[in-house]
Design a protein around this motif. Sequence first.
Motif, PDB file in Angstrom:
ATOM      1  N   ASP A 163       0.850  -1.186   0.000  1.00 28.32           N
ATOM      2  CA  ASP A 163       0.000   0.000   0.000  1.00 28.32           C
ATOM      3  C   ASP A 163       0.890   1.241   0.000  1.00 28.32           C
ATOM      4  O   ASP A 163       1.548   1.532   1.007  1.00 28.32           O
ATOM      5  CB  ASP A 163      -0.900  -0.030   1.244  1.00 28.32           C
ATOM      6  CG  ASP A 163      -1.822   1.167   1.323  1.00 28.32           C
ATOM      7  OD1 ASP A 163      -1.804   1.997   0.391  1.00 28.32           O
ATOM      8  OD2 ASP A 163      -2.563   1.268   2.316  1.00 28.32           O
ATOM      9  N   TYR A 164       0.898   1.959  -1.109  1.00 29.74           N
ATOM     10  CA  TYR A 164       1.731   3.168  -1.193  1.00 29.74           C
ATOM     11  C   TYR A 164       1.212   4.287  -0.296  1.00 29.74           C
ATOM     12  O   TYR A 164       1.904   5.271  -0.088  1.00 29.74           O
ATOM     13  CB  TYR A 164       1.825   3.645  -2.650  1.00 29.74           C
ATOM     14  CG  TYR A 164       2.962   3.012  -3.425  1.00 29.74           C
ATOM     15  CD1 TYR A 164       2.893   1.682  -3.836  1.00 29.74           C
ATOM     16  CD2 TYR A 164       4.116   3.730  -3.731  1.00 29.74           C
ATOM     17  CE1 TYR A 164       3.931   1.089  -4.533  1.00 29.74           C
ATOM     18  CE2 TYR A 164       5.163   3.146  -4.428  1.00 29.74           C
ATOM     19  CZ  TYR A 164       5.064   1.831  -4.834  1.00 29.74           C
ATOM     20  OH  TYR A 164       6.106   1.248  -5.520  1.00 29.74           O
ATOM     21  N   ASN A 165       0.015   4.137   0.221  1.00 32.54           N
ATOM     22  CA  ASN A 165      -0.533   5.158   1.114  1.00 32.54           C
ATOM     23  C   ASN A 165      -0.078   4.976   2.555  1.00 32.54           C
ATOM     24  O   ASN A 165      -0.365   5.809   3.403  1.00 32.54           O
ATOM     25  CB  ASN A 165      -2.064   5.115   1.079  1.00 32.54           C
ATOM     26  CG  ASN A 165      -2.617   5.399  -0.297  1.00 32.54           C
ATOM     27  OD1 ASN A 165      -2.722   6.549  -0.702  1.00 32.54           O
ATOM     28  ND2 ASN A 165      -2.936   4.347  -1.044  1.00 32.54           N
ATOM     29  N   SER A 166       0.587   3.872   2.853  1.00 30.28           N
ATOM     30  CA  SER A 166       0.914   3.601   4.251  1.00 30.28           C
ATOM     31  C   SER A 166       2.402   3.653   4.551  1.00 30.28           C
ATOM     32  O   SER A 166       2.800   3.585   5.709  1.00 30.28           O
ATOM     33  CB  SER A 166       0.363   2.221   4.662  1.00 30.28           C
ATOM     34  OG  SER A 166       1.146   1.180   4.100  1.00 30.28           O
ATOM     35  N   VAL A 179       7.879   7.067   1.303  1.00 33.57           N
ATOM     36  CA  VAL A 179       7.688   7.500  -0.086  1.00 33.57           C
ATOM     37  C   VAL A 179       6.758   8.711  -0.172  1.00 33.57           C
ATOM     38  O   VAL A 179       6.444   9.174  -1.266  1.00 33.57           O
ATOM     39  CB  VAL A 179       7.136   6.358  -0.992  1.00 33.57           C
ATOM     40  CG1 VAL A 179       8.088   5.185  -1.023  1.00 33.57           C
ATOM     41  CG2 VAL A 179       5.741   5.924  -0.559  1.00 33.57           C
ATOM     42  N   LEU A 180       6.315   9.218   1.000  1.00 34.10           N
ATOM     43  CA  LEU A 180       5.332  10.307   1.025  1.00 34.10           C
ATOM     44  C   LEU A 180       5.959  11.596   1.563  1.00 34.10           C
ATOM     45  O   LEU A 180       7.085  11.587   2.055  1.00 34.10           O
ATOM     46  CB  LEU A 180       4.133   9.886   1.881  1.00 34.10           C
ATOM     47  CG  LEU A 180       3.393   8.632   1.377  1.00 34.10           C
ATOM     48  CD1 LEU A 180       2.453   8.092   2.439  1.00 34.10           C
ATOM     49  CD2 LEU A 180       2.644   8.946   0.091  1.00 34.10           C
ATOM     50  N   ALA A 228       3.162  13.593   6.401  1.00 35.03           N
ATOM     51  CA  ALA A 228       1.889  13.259   5.753  1.00 35.03           C
ATOM     52  C   ALA A 228       1.165  12.179   6.545  1.00 35.03           C
ATOM     53  O   ALA A 228      -0.045  12.262   6.763  1.00 35.03           O
ATOM     54  CB  ALA A 228       2.121  12.795   4.329  1.00 35.03           C
ATOM     55  N   ILE A 229       1.907  11.164   6.965  1.00 36.87           N
ATOM     56  CA  ILE A 229       1.324  10.088   7.776  1.00 36.87           C
ATOM     57  C   ILE A 229       2.332   9.665   8.840  1.00 36.87           C
ATOM     58  O   ILE A 229       3.493  10.074   8.809  1.00 36.87           O
ATOM     59  CB  ILE A 229       0.948   8.841   6.932  1.00 36.87           C
ATOM     60  CG1 ILE A 229       2.188   8.263   6.247  1.00 36.87           C
ATOM     61  CG2 ILE A 229      -0.148   9.157   5.922  1.00 36.87           C
ATOM     62  CD1 ILE A 229       2.005   6.854   5.736  1.00 36.87           C
ATOM     63  N   LEU A 277      -2.825   6.521  -5.510  1.00 42.18           N
ATOM     64  CA  LEU A 277      -1.721   5.627  -5.154  1.00 42.18           C
ATOM     65  C   LEU A 277      -2.267   4.236  -4.872  1.00 42.18           C
ATOM     66  O   LEU A 277      -3.288   4.096  -4.191  1.00 42.18           O
ATOM     67  CB  LEU A 277      -0.983   6.158  -3.912  1.00 42.18           C
ATOM     68  CG  LEU A 277      -0.318   7.513  -4.075  1.00 42.18           C
ATOM     69  CD1 LEU A 277       0.327   7.948  -2.762  1.00 42.18           C
ATOM     70  CD2 LEU A 277       0.737   7.462  -5.173  1.00 42.18           C
ATOM     71  N   ASP A 293      -3.332   0.802  -3.430  1.00 40.27           N
ATOM     72  CA  ASP A 293      -3.473  -0.016  -2.230  1.00 40.27           C
ATOM     73  C   ASP A 293      -3.897  -1.376  -2.754  1.00 40.27           C
ATOM     74  O   ASP A 293      -4.998  -1.526  -3.282  1.00 40.27           O
ATOM     75  CB  ASP A 293      -4.543   0.574  -1.315  1.00 40.27           C
ATOM     76  CG  ASP A 293      -4.942  -0.391  -0.207  1.00 40.27           C
ATOM     77  OD1 ASP A 293      -4.173  -1.346   0.056  1.00 40.27           O
ATOM     78  OD2 ASP A 293      -6.016  -0.192   0.403  1.00 40.27           O
ATOM     79  N   ILE A 318      -3.999  -4.339  -1.063  1.00 39.82           N
ATOM     80  CA  ILE A 318      -4.545  -5.313  -0.117  1.00 39.82           C
ATOM     81  C   ILE A 318      -5.917  -5.826  -0.589  1.00 39.82           C
ATOM     82  O   ILE A 318      -6.194  -7.028  -0.506  1.00 39.82           O
ATOM     83  CB  ILE A 318      -4.600  -4.722   1.315  1.00 39.82           C
ATOM     84  CG1 ILE A 318      -3.186  -4.406   1.826  1.00 39.82           C
ATOM     85  CG2 ILE A 318      -5.303  -5.665   2.275  1.00 39.82           C
ATOM     86  CD1 ILE A 318      -2.298  -5.598   2.070  1.00 39.82           C
ATOM     87  N   THR A 321      11.268  -0.642   2.703  1.00 32.38           N
ATOM     88  CA  THR A 321       9.968  -1.287   2.938  1.00 32.38           C
ATOM     89  C   THR A 321      10.047  -2.003   4.285  1.00 32.38           C
ATOM     90  O   THR A 321      10.305  -3.194   4.354  1.00 32.38           O
ATOM     91  CB  THR A 321       9.627  -2.301   1.824  1.00 32.38           C
ATOM     92  OG1 THR A 321      10.666  -3.274   1.737  1.00 32.38           O
ATOM     93  CG2 THR A 321       9.490  -1.613   0.479  1.00 32.38           C
TER      94      THR A 321
END
Lengths: 132, 519
Positions: free
Chosen positions: B264-267, B271-272, B276-277, B435, B437, B439, B465
């Motif tokens: 998941d590129y959002n997690s 890379v963000l 951001a998170i 992006l 995800d 899963i 990762t």
Amino acid sequence: MKLLQLVMLAATAAMSQAGAQAPSTEPAAPPAVRSAPAHPEPYLPPALRKPLRDYSSGPILLRYQAMQKLKKRFDDADEDGSGTLTREEARKAGLGFVDKNFDHIDTGQKGNVSFDDLKSYLIQRREEARSR
Amino acid sequence: MAFCTRLQWQRTATATMLAAILAACGGGGGSNSATNTTPPVTTPPVPGSFADSTVYSSAATASLATPNENAAVIASHIQLNGAQFNYTATTGHLTASDVKTGQASASFFYVAYTVAGADKARRPVTFFYNGGPGSASTYLHLGSFGPRRLVSTIPAASIAPVQLVDNQETLLATSDLVFVDAVGTGYSQAIAPNTNADFWGVDKDAAAFRDFVRRYIAVNKREASPKFLFGESYGAPRTAVLANLLETAGVQIDGLVLQSAIMDYNSNCGVLDPNAISCEGYIPTYALTSAYHGRAAAVPVDTLRNFAAGAYRTAIAANLASKVAPPPAVLGQLSDLTGMSTLVWQQNFDMQPGYYQQNAVAGQLLGRYDARVIAPAGSALARDGDPSLTVVNASFSSSMVSYMAGELYYSAGSAYAPFIDIVNRWNFNHDGKQLPDTIPDLAAAMTLNPAMKILAISGYHDLATPFRQTELDLARLGENASIVLKNYASGHMTYLDDIARRAQQTDLINFMNSVTVSH
């Protein structure tokens, strides 16, 4: 051996230049071939470094999302909009899963299957896998 | 004895191949001149070798007019556990055709290692690919579980001499192995009217891989074989999408190996954008790496997981949402775990891996792929930003070229493309999200095939990762006995560490043997 490798590399490098002369309709430079990554992965271009907030789905929503993916493929394959698929429709749409398991899904031997038939079959398979 | 023979053949064949390649490129000028007194090269080609005169291109607009499905087919062997182990190496192209339209879409370059025998049609077959996007599959091919392997001295911060050896950790005794390159990389190219760039996106890329796998199975009659997908880094989300596409197309996939995944590129905060998170997924990696470098006391991994998911998660959420100051107790714990000061943590409460890499050990740059590898800031090994990549990368790219010529007896009319710089034009869109995800793709694949098993492999010292993020991502699928996670004292390419690779081989063989086949 090392010398040969060098000659080999030189030869291939020369060839890649020759290859670059091939006609290209795009004015932009072709992506550079490299011996090392320009941006070691994972990497995102700056404009994309914005994550989706509050999206993270758990098991229940995921099961729904999984079904939605399949539903979309099912509906796309249903060319006449009848709500059911014949084996031929499934095959033509590349829905090999339905084609391959058609007789098991079509329990009523109607010659076509609804999405509910497909769901029942998937639930049955899950139970089978669990009991193994 | 066997080694001498190999070397001899290697030299002759390399020379022959060179002559052939130069001739194909018009570089052999003068060879047909009557005044030329140099005798022509008379070495007969190695049986089964193949010189493909096709010029393959990585250009965005490149489009192959006349694909071929020819291959070099070479009988080979290695010494495995003191005995001769025979196999066939097949190197060439197969044409992927769209599952729906039947139109040829891409010509995939692959190297397949197969073992002959009575049960050939039922032997497991595993498809390997790296990620990028834009990376050919050379790391997995020459570094992990193929029959031949580049010697690695990771975690030493030095460039090892280039040496290919018989790989005692090969999986070839358990499964046939197919290494395949994405469109535009290696020698893989789109077929007209498609262009390479058509396949540079999450969905189109995975669909092309699906059609390659279908073609490989059909041509080699492997319908009855248990099938595994093995993707690394971006190759792991590719695996999730691909597994679902294959299952939907009616191709049963029995097991997935997610090597150092970014599902998941959002997690993955690395890379963000900064802040951001939460970087919670990296905290255990920071602590384990600081302990490795003697900057902090070693702490059990479970303690680290609990701290990151407990006190740190609560505090970072409040900090990111409404700038609540980090509690001193949490800062103190972070400092104890990493050996970095509370002030540093106060100013970098959502610490990104790039910052940790540069500041965890004074004056040194830590590796991104393997944070155990360190080099003095500003030194040659630190120049490209990741000493752990710099110590291995050059040998992979050069060895692939000499290996194809000298051992696979394959050549093409152009240069092999180990990496292409396309990530800035890659279409990361997937399922309506900017992006990917993936899963939900795993969930979908497991819905279609509830017997599918997943093995996720990560390194404790990977700052690209992190293992903990993969655990958190996969935990979304809920309790599931079909999902196994294995972490090793290693980096992103866990297999470059001799000890980790041996352990990984055992785990992979157990994983493959655990698969219940019900074809």
